[in-house]
Design a protein around this motif. Structure first.
Motif, PDB file in Angstrom:
ATOM      1  N   UNK A   1       0.828  -1.211   0.000  1.00  0.00           N
ATOM      2  CA  UNK A   1       0.000   0.000   0.000  1.00  0.00           C
ATOM      3  C   UNK A   1       0.862   1.262   0.000  1.00  0.00           C
ATOM      4  N   UNK A   2       1.964   1.231   0.734  1.00  0.00           N
ATOM      5  CA  UNK A   2       2.853   2.390   0.764  1.00  0.00           C
ATOM      6  C   UNK A   2       3.510   2.626  -0.593  1.00  0.00           C
TER       7      UNK A   2
ATOM      8  N   UNK B   1       2.968   6.011  -2.709  1.00  0.00           N
ATOM      9  CA  UNK B   1       4.066   6.877  -3.127  1.00  0.00           C
ATOM     10  C   UNK B   1       3.829   7.412  -4.538  1.00  0.00           C
ATOM     11  N   UNK B   2       3.161   6.641  -5.363  1.00  0.00           N
ATOM     12  CA  UNK B   2       2.862   7.081  -6.732  1.00  0.00           C
ATOM     13  C   UNK B   2       1.954   8.314  -6.752  1.00  0.00           C
TER      14      UNK B   2
ATOM     15  N   UNK C   1       2.242  19.682   0.437  1.00  0.00           N
ATOM     16  CA  UNK C   1       1.907  18.414   1.087  1.00  0.00           C
ATOM     17  C   UNK C   1       2.920  17.303   0.827  1.00  0.00           C
ATOM     18  N   UNK C   2       3.705  17.439  -0.216  1.00  0.00           N
ATOM     19  CA  UNK C   2       4.616  16.352  -0.593  1.00  0.00           C
ATOM     20  C   UNK C   2       5.571  15.962   0.530  1.00  0.00           C
TER      21      UNK C   2
ATOM     22  N   UNK D   1       5.596  10.722   6.160  1.00  0.00           N
ATOM     23  CA  UNK D   1       4.743   9.681   6.741  1.00  0.00           C
ATOM     24  C   UNK D   1       5.027   8.322   6.114  1.00  0.00           C
ATOM     25  N   UNK D   2       5.171   8.300   4.804  1.00  0.00           N
ATOM     26  CA  UNK D   2       5.465   7.043   4.113  1.00  0.00           C
ATOM     27  C   UNK D   2       6.804   6.488   4.586  1.00  0.00           C
ATOM     28  N   UNK D   3       7.817   7.342   4.646  1.00  0.00           N
ATOM     29  CA  UNK D   3       9.151   6.894   5.076  1.00  0.00           C
ATOM     30  C   UNK D   3       9.145   6.419   6.534  1.00  0.00           C
TER      31      UNK D   3
END
Length: 82
Positions: free
Chosen positions: A17-18, A22-23, A32-33, A39-41
């Motif tokens: 899902x992560x 990321x895409x 927001x990036x 958060x993803x990292x």
């Protein structure tokens, strides 16, 4: 053993899902990036810690150290500048 198998399955599912999430970064405004990428990292780092403990989250709670957060932050800045 069953619990560890369940955690392993969940770690693999969340990892996928992560990667998919990321895409979506390329569609977000720059404001927001950085936050979403962080958060993803962070999530990926926690999943990695869970894997290092052989999915036994009851024995050792996965934790990020300050140095982990600093690495994640600077890596996110590098990605944002690309």
């Amino acid at each position: 053993e069953n619990f560890a198998s369940l955690i392993k399955y969940q770690v693999q599912r969340v990892s996928r899902l992560l990667v998919e999430g990321r895409e979506l970064l390329k569609f977000l405004p720059n404001s927001l990036k950085l936050q979403i990428n962080m958060n993803i990292k962070d999530d990926e780092a926690i999943l990695s810690k869970i894997e290092e403990e052989n999915f036994n989250v009851l024995r050792n709670r996965p934790k990020l150290r300050r140095i982990d957060f600093l690495k994640l932050f600077f890596n996110s800045l590098l990605i944002r500048s690309k």
